[in-house]
Scaffold this active site. Structure first.
Site, PDB file in Angstrom:
ATOM      1  N   HIS A   1      10.407  46.440  56.397  1.00 42.22           N
ATOM      2  CA  HIS A   1      11.630  46.197  57.192  1.00 42.22           C
ATOM      3  C   HIS A   1      12.851  46.026  56.286  1.00 42.22           C
ATOM      4  O   HIS A   1      13.979  45.991  56.771  1.00 42.22           O
ATOM      5  CB  HIS A   1      11.462  45.005  58.150  1.00 42.22           C
ATOM      6  CG  HIS A   1      11.287  43.666  57.491  1.00 42.22           C
ATOM      7  ND1 HIS A   1      10.515  42.682  58.041  1.00 42.22           N
ATOM      8  CD2 HIS A   1      11.776  43.133  56.354  1.00 42.22           C
ATOM      9  CE1 HIS A   1      10.542  41.607  57.278  1.00 42.22           C
ATOM     10  NE2 HIS A   1      11.310  41.865  56.245  1.00 42.22           N
ATOM     11  N   HIS A   2      12.627  45.902  54.965  1.00 44.67           N
ATOM     12  CA  HIS A   2      13.736  45.915  54.006  1.00 44.67           C
ATOM     13  C   HIS A   2      14.171  47.344  53.687  1.00 44.67           C
ATOM     14  O   HIS A   2      15.121  47.533  52.928  1.00 44.67           O
ATOM     15  CB  HIS A   2      13.308  45.231  52.703  1.00 44.67           C
ATOM     16  CG  HIS A   2      12.937  43.791  52.867  1.00 44.67           C
ATOM     17  ND1 HIS A   2      13.845  42.760  52.727  1.00 44.67           N
ATOM     18  CD2 HIS A   2      11.756  43.193  53.173  1.00 44.67           C
ATOM     19  CE1 HIS A   2      13.236  41.603  52.934  1.00 44.67           C
ATOM     20  NE2 HIS A   2      11.967  41.834  53.196  1.00 44.67           N
TER      21      HIS A   2
ATOM     22  N   HIS B   1       8.302  40.238  50.310  1.00 48.31           N
ATOM     23  CA  HIS B   1       8.323  39.575  51.616  1.00 48.31           C
ATOM     24  C   HIS B   1       7.385  38.376  51.696  1.00 48.31           C
ATOM     25  O   HIS B   1       7.803  37.321  52.169  1.00 48.31           O
ATOM     26  CB  HIS B   1       8.092  40.532  52.783  1.00 48.31           C
ATOM     27  CG  HIS B   1       8.619  39.905  54.037  1.00 48.31           C
ATOM     28  ND1 HIS B   1       9.951  39.891  54.355  1.00 48.31           N
ATOM     29  CD2 HIS B   1       8.018  39.156  54.970  1.00 48.31           C
ATOM     30  CE1 HIS B   1      10.148  39.171  55.447  1.00 48.31           C
ATOM     31  NE2 HIS B   1       8.975  38.717  55.833  1.00 48.31           N
TER      32      HIS B   1
ATOM     33  N   ARG C   1      27.628  43.934  50.572  1.00 48.67           N
ATOM     34  CA  ARG C   1      27.286  42.840  49.666  1.00 48.67           C
ATOM     35  C   ARG C   1      27.376  43.318  48.224  1.00 48.67           C
ATOM     36  O   ARG C   1      27.490  44.511  47.958  1.00 48.67           O
ATOM     37  CB  ARG C   1      25.877  42.324  49.981  1.00 48.67           C
ATOM     38  CG  ARG C   1      24.801  43.371  49.849  1.00 48.67           C
ATOM     39  CD  ARG C   1      23.489  42.944  50.459  1.00 48.67           C
ATOM     40  NE  ARG C   1      22.751  42.003  49.622  1.00 48.67           N
ATOM     41  CZ  ARG C   1      21.421  41.852  49.665  1.00 48.67           C
ATOM     42  NH1 ARG C   1      20.688  42.548  50.512  1.00 48.67           N
ATOM     43  NH2 ARG C   1      20.827  40.980  48.888  1.00 48.67           N
TER      44      ARG C   1
ATOM     45  N   THR D   1       6.218  31.355  64.048  1.00 51.23           N
ATOM     46  CA  THR D   1       7.345  30.538  63.600  1.00 51.23           C
ATOM     47  C   THR D   1       7.949  29.791  64.783  1.00 51.23           C
ATOM     48  O   THR D   1       8.286  28.604  64.682  1.00 51.23           O
ATOM     49  CB  THR D   1       8.414  31.420  62.922  1.00 51.23           C
ATOM     50  OG1 THR D   1       7.780  32.287  61.976  1.00 51.23           O
ATOM     51  CG2 THR D   1       9.446  30.574  62.222  1.00 51.23           C
TER      52      THR D   1
ATOM     53  N   SER E   1       3.175  31.045  35.337  1.00 52.06           N
ATOM     54  CA  SER E   1       3.307  29.637  35.741  1.00 52.06           C
ATOM     55  C   SER E   1       2.933  29.452  37.208  1.00 52.06           C
ATOM     56  O   SER E   1       2.192  28.526  37.565  1.00 52.06           O
ATOM     57  CB  SER E   1       4.736  29.163  35.493  1.00 52.06           C
ATOM     58  OG  SER E   1       4.951  27.892  36.062  1.00 52.06           O
ATOM     59  N   SER E   2       3.440  30.342  38.072  1.00 55.96           N
ATOM     60  CA  SER E   2       3.165  30.230  39.507  1.00 55.96           C
ATOM     61  C   SER E   2       1.683  30.392  39.810  1.00 55.96           C
ATOM     62  O   SER E   2       1.120  29.663  40.641  1.00 55.96           O
ATOM     63  CB  SER E   2       3.965  31.280  40.285  1.00 55.96           C
ATOM     64  OG  SER E   2       5.341  31.044  40.175  1.00 55.96           O
TER      65      SER E   2
ATOM     66  N   TYR F   1       8.013  33.824  52.318  1.00 52.74           N
ATOM     67  CA  TYR F   1       7.216  32.809  53.020  1.00 52.74           C
ATOM     68  C   TYR F   1       6.637  31.787  52.051  1.00 52.74           C
ATOM     69  O   TYR F   1       6.391  30.638  52.428  1.00 52.74           O
ATOM     70  CB  TYR F   1       6.131  33.485  53.863  1.00 52.74           C
ATOM     71  CG  TYR F   1       6.762  34.209  55.029  1.00 52.74           C
ATOM     72  CD1 TYR F   1       7.180  33.497  56.149  1.00 52.74           C
ATOM     73  CD2 TYR F   1       7.014  35.578  54.985  1.00 52.74           C
ATOM     74  CE1 TYR F   1       7.817  34.131  57.198  1.00 52.74           C
ATOM     75  CE2 TYR F   1       7.652  36.218  56.026  1.00 52.74           C
ATOM     76  CZ  TYR F   1       8.051  35.487  57.132  1.00 52.74           C
ATOM     77  OH  TYR F   1       8.702  36.117  58.162  1.00 52.74           O
TER      78      TYR F   1
ATOM     79  N   HIS G   1      21.997  34.517  39.382  1.00 51.54           N
ATOM     80  CA  HIS G   1      22.045  33.492  40.433  1.00 51.54           C
ATOM     81  C   HIS G   1      20.824  33.605  41.342  1.00 51.54           C
ATOM     82  O   HIS G   1      20.142  32.619  41.621  1.00 51.54           O
ATOM     83  CB  HIS G   1      23.331  33.640  41.253  1.00 51.54           C
ATOM     84  CG  HIS G   1      23.295  32.939  42.584  1.00 51.54           C
ATOM     85  ND1 HIS G   1      23.379  31.564  42.706  1.00 51.54           N
ATOM     86  CD2 HIS G   1      23.163  33.414  43.853  1.00 51.54           C
ATOM     87  CE1 HIS G   1      23.305  31.232  43.994  1.00 51.54           C
ATOM     88  NE2 HIS G   1      23.164  32.336  44.711  1.00 51.54           N
TER      89      HIS G   1
ATOM     90  N   TRP H   1      18.885  40.821  41.880  1.00 52.02           N
ATOM     91  CA  TRP H   1      17.609  40.125  41.627  1.00 52.02           C
ATOM     92  C   TRP H   1      16.412  40.960  42.077  1.00 52.02           C
ATOM     93  O   TRP H   1      15.285  40.735  41.642  1.00 52.02           O
ATOM     94  CB  TRP H   1      17.594  38.743  42.288  1.00 52.02           C
ATOM     95  CG  TRP H   1      17.225  38.726  43.746  1.00 52.02           C
ATOM     96  CD1 TRP H   1      18.076  38.879  44.805  1.00 52.02           C
ATOM     97  CD2 TRP H   1      15.912  38.537  44.312  1.00 52.02           C
ATOM     98  NE1 TRP H   1      17.374  38.804  45.985  1.00 52.02           N
ATOM     99  CE2 TRP H   1      16.051  38.581  45.719  1.00 52.02           C
ATOM    100  CE3 TRP H   1      14.646  38.330  43.770  1.00 52.02           C
ATOM    101  CZ2 TRP H   1      14.970  38.448  46.584  1.00 52.02           C
ATOM    102  CZ3 TRP H   1      13.569  38.194  44.632  1.00 52.02           C
ATOM    103  CH2 TRP H   1      13.738  38.246  46.022  1.00 52.02           C
TER     104      TRP H   1
ATOM    105  N   SER I   1       7.004  18.876  58.932  1.00 51.85           N
ATOM    106  CA  SER I   1       5.908  18.410  59.787  1.00 51.85           C
ATOM    107  C   SER I   1       5.431  17.017  59.400  1.00 51.85           C
ATOM    108  O   SER I   1       4.673  16.393  60.142  1.00 51.85           O
ATOM    109  CB  SER I   1       4.721  19.383  59.712  1.00 51.85           C
ATOM    110  OG  SER I   1       5.103  20.656  60.172  1.00 51.85           O
TER     111      SER I   1
ATOM    112  N   ASP J   1      -6.172  12.861  40.683  1.00 52.72           N
ATOM    113  CA  ASP J   1      -5.170  13.675  39.985  1.00 52.72           C
ATOM    114  C   ASP J   1      -5.373  15.115  40.451  1.00 52.72           C
ATOM    115  O   ASP J   1      -6.231  15.394  41.284  1.00 52.72           O
ATOM    116  CB  ASP J   1      -5.358  13.575  38.459  1.00 52.72           C
ATOM    117  CG  ASP J   1      -4.066  13.909  37.702  1.00 52.72           C
ATOM    118  OD1 ASP J   1      -3.436  14.931  38.033  1.00 52.72           O
ATOM    119  OD2 ASP J   1      -3.692  13.156  36.797  1.00 52.72           O
TER     120      ASP J   1
ATOM    121  N   LYS K   1       5.943  26.753  65.716  1.00 49.57           N
ATOM    122  CA  LYS K   1       6.245  25.592  64.874  1.00 49.57           C
ATOM    123  C   LYS K   1       7.497  24.862  65.370  1.00 49.57           C
ATOM    124  O   LYS K   1       7.511  23.631  65.486  1.00 49.57           O
ATOM    125  CB  LYS K   1       6.436  26.038  63.422  1.00 49.57           C
ATOM    126  CG  LYS K   1       5.143  26.404  62.739  1.00 49.57           C
ATOM    127  CD  LYS K   1       5.390  26.794  61.305  1.00 49.57           C
ATOM    128  CE  LYS K   1       4.080  26.831  60.544  1.00 49.57           C
ATOM    129  NZ  LYS K   1       3.455  25.512  60.408  1.00 49.57           N
TER     130      LYS K   1
ATOM    131  N   GLU L   1       6.779  36.566  49.291  1.00 49.29           N
ATOM    132  CA  GLU L   1       7.510  35.591  48.466  1.00 49.29           C
ATOM    133  C   GLU L   1       8.467  34.751  49.309  1.00 49.29           C
ATOM    134  O   GLU L   1       8.645  33.548  49.074  1.00 49.29           O
ATOM    135  CB  GLU L   1       8.277  36.342  47.366  1.00 49.29           C
ATOM    136  CG  GLU L   1       9.323  35.541  46.638  1.00 49.29           C
ATOM    137  CD  GLU L   1       8.753  34.414  45.817  1.00 49.29           C
ATOM    138  OE1 GLU L   1       9.512  33.473  45.516  1.00 49.29           O
ATOM    139  OE2 GLU L   1       7.559  34.451  45.478  1.00 49.29           O
TER     140      GLU L   1
END
Length: 532
Positions: A309-310, A260, A457, A335, A176-177, A264, A83, A148, A275, A112, A338, A262
């Site tokens: 921080h993880h 991390h 969790r 942030t 791909s990315s 963002y 998931h 994951w 925006s 293009d 914004k 990722e």
């Protein structure tokens, strides 16, 4: 009566219907048109959203009551793992790439994308990656069951033999990315229309430009991580095995140095969409355009120095804990800039609450809730209590579901009439919004409470005191999942036809679209400025 004959058909050739079908398949398979490829990405991400969402429904069905009801724990772990992987790499990221493919050339006046064949390839390897990942669920031993984040030694010592399929699929997703990111960067640098200077680019283009650099920086880190997992698992290395001189905590450092930024990568394009929508339906230019650009760049740079921080509970030195605590708090400042600018844009504007604007306003409020719970998690001593509880699950789902997913839906509703030439069913879309808004909060808000009360969790069973809240959470989950079928129906219905829309779709608001998200480009004036 005799059968009608196609006089243009050569003997032995397939019938014209077969020819048209083959031509249709060939068109989508070989297309280098940025709009076609954008549509393919968006269709694929919608399919992945439904598959990943169905796995979430399985998880919530199991957790509806305490005890083991429907599935055994190993399969539960496979569901939570796949998931997460599908939602991150299969739903959110391809959707943003699809929007980038569709809109960036239109916004910067390019014919293009710069590298159209690579664009085609970057999409068509994705279905193979996710087919490989999903097929592992049906093989002996089952799919990946280590979360994951695939922490070692769960993914190296204690995983099943299908781990190789997981590693290869992640490699293909990463390739791909990277190709998509290179394409975005080259397009924006080289194909802007004359007069489209850097500080005249729409915010969506800016946010994607910065996101593309993040992707190129961190995807090779992910590739290195999964390769080390592969060699630890199958080739006898000991990168993460303490018995062989390795370090399992090193895995966390390497993974979160990817992980991390990722996060963002999955939210900066959302900022660009919001925006664009907020100024259009406020009938005002975006407040503080330059500060928004600098805030986006600041977020991207700071995202590289907050990864640990993880990892507050892994036993870091006090100095490191303080550094990562304060740097994490610091990232909330741009942030906040914004959010302030969006609110200031709406302030005293002539606002109309069309469907995209409803999603955008919901995004601002609910994403801010996710931001505040993130600030709570940034406080090191408090994080020792929150870590690996449902409070963390609540936090990142508020960021990624009511943040990334809501912004994608806002963008689709905003640009769908532009793409198809037809207006979607507004009543159906508003029903989808209100059902989603209510159910998503019933789903995720109570998770804060069970997390603070200590519910871990990634568990298929839990203590009796959490039963009532989990029943409510599961009901919210079923309601939210079923509500997305309305979104699917609204999109299909719009593609099939409807009320034809004028060039300026949103009662004049759409006419402002290109100007309000950035300073006016040259073509809004009677005479273009001289290009030096």
């Amino acid at each position: 009566m005799t059968d009608s004959v196609d006089n243009n058909q050569e003997p032995g050739e397939p019938k014209s219907a077969d020819k048209s079908y083959a031509a249709g398949v060939k068109r989508w398979l070989y297309t280098t048109n940025h709009k076609d490829i954008g549509t393919l990405y968006l269709g694929f991400s919608l399919l992945m959203l439904l598959i990943g969402g169905s796995m979430a429904m399985v998880i919530r069905a199991e957790l509806f009551q305490p005890g083991l009801q429907l599935i055994e724990p190993n399969f539960f772990n496979q569901m939570t793992t796949v998931h997460g992987l599908i939602m991150v790499f299969g739903a959110v990221m391809p959707a943003f790439v699809g929007l980038a493919n569709w809109m960036i050339p239109l916004m910067i006046g390019a014919p293009d994308m710069a590298l159209p064949r690579m664009n085609n390839w970057s999409f068509w390897i994705l279905p193979f990656a996710f087919t490989m990942l999903l097929s592992s669920l049906f093989m002996p031993g089952g799919g990946p069951n280590f979360g994951w984040t695939f922490y070692a030694p769960l993914s190296t010592t204690y995983s099943n033999n299908n781990t190789a399929l997981f590693v290869f699929s992640v490699h293909i997703m990463g390739i791909s990315s990277i190709m998509g990111a290179i394409n975005v960067i080259v397009t924006i640098i080289n194909l802007r229309a004359p007069g489209m200077t850097w500080m005249k680019m729409p915010m969506f283009v800016w946010t994607w430009f910065i996101t593309a650099f993040l992707l190129i920086a961190v995807m090779p880190v992910l590739a290195g991580t999964v390769t080390m997992v592969l060699t630890d698992k199958y080739f006898g290395t000991s990168f993460f095995n303490a018995a062989g001189g390795g370090d399992p905590v090193m895995f966390q450092h390497i993974f979160w140095f990817f992980g991390h930024p990722e996060v963002y990568i999955m939210i900066l394009p959302a900022f660009g969409i919001i925006s664009t929508i907020i100024p259009a339906f406020s009938r005002k230019k975006l407040f503080g355009y330059h500060s928004m650009v600098y805030a986006t760049a600041s977020i991207a740079l700071l995202s590289f120095i907050v990864w640990a921080h993880h990892m507050f509970t892994t036993g870091m030195p006090l100095a490191a804990e303080l550094f990562f605590m304060y740097s994490t708090m610091l990232i909330s400042v741009p942030t906040g800039v914004k959010v302030f600018n969006w609110v200031a844009t709406m302030w005293r504007g002539s606002i109309s609450f069309e469907v995209p604007m409803l999603f955008a306003v919901a995004f601002i409020v609910l994403f801010t809730i996710g931001g505040f719970s993130g600030l709570m998690l940034a406080i090191t001593p408090a994080d020792f209590q929150y870590h690996d509880t449902y409070f963390v699950v609540a936090h990142f789902h508020y960021v990624l579901v009511t943040g990334a997913l809501f912004s994608i839906m806002a963008g689709v509703y905003f640009w769908l009439p532009k793409w198809t030439g037809f207006m979607f069913d507004i009543r159906l879309a508003k029903t989808h919004f209100w059902l989603s808004l209510v159910s998503v909060n019933v789903l995720f808000f109570p998770m804060h409470f069970v997390g603070l009360a200590g519910m871990p969790r990634r568990i298929p069973d839990y203590a009796l005191q959490f039963a009532d809240f989990n029943a409510i959470i599961s009901l919210g989950g079923f309601a939210f999942g079923l509500s997305q079928l309305l979104f699917v129906w609204a999109v299909i219905k719009c593609f099939k036809g409807g009320d034809t829309v004028p060039d300026k779709v949103w009662d004049g608001a759409e006419g402002l679209e290109w100007q309000v998200a950035s300073p006016a480009p040259y073509h809004t004036f009677s005479t273009p400025p001289e290009v030096k």
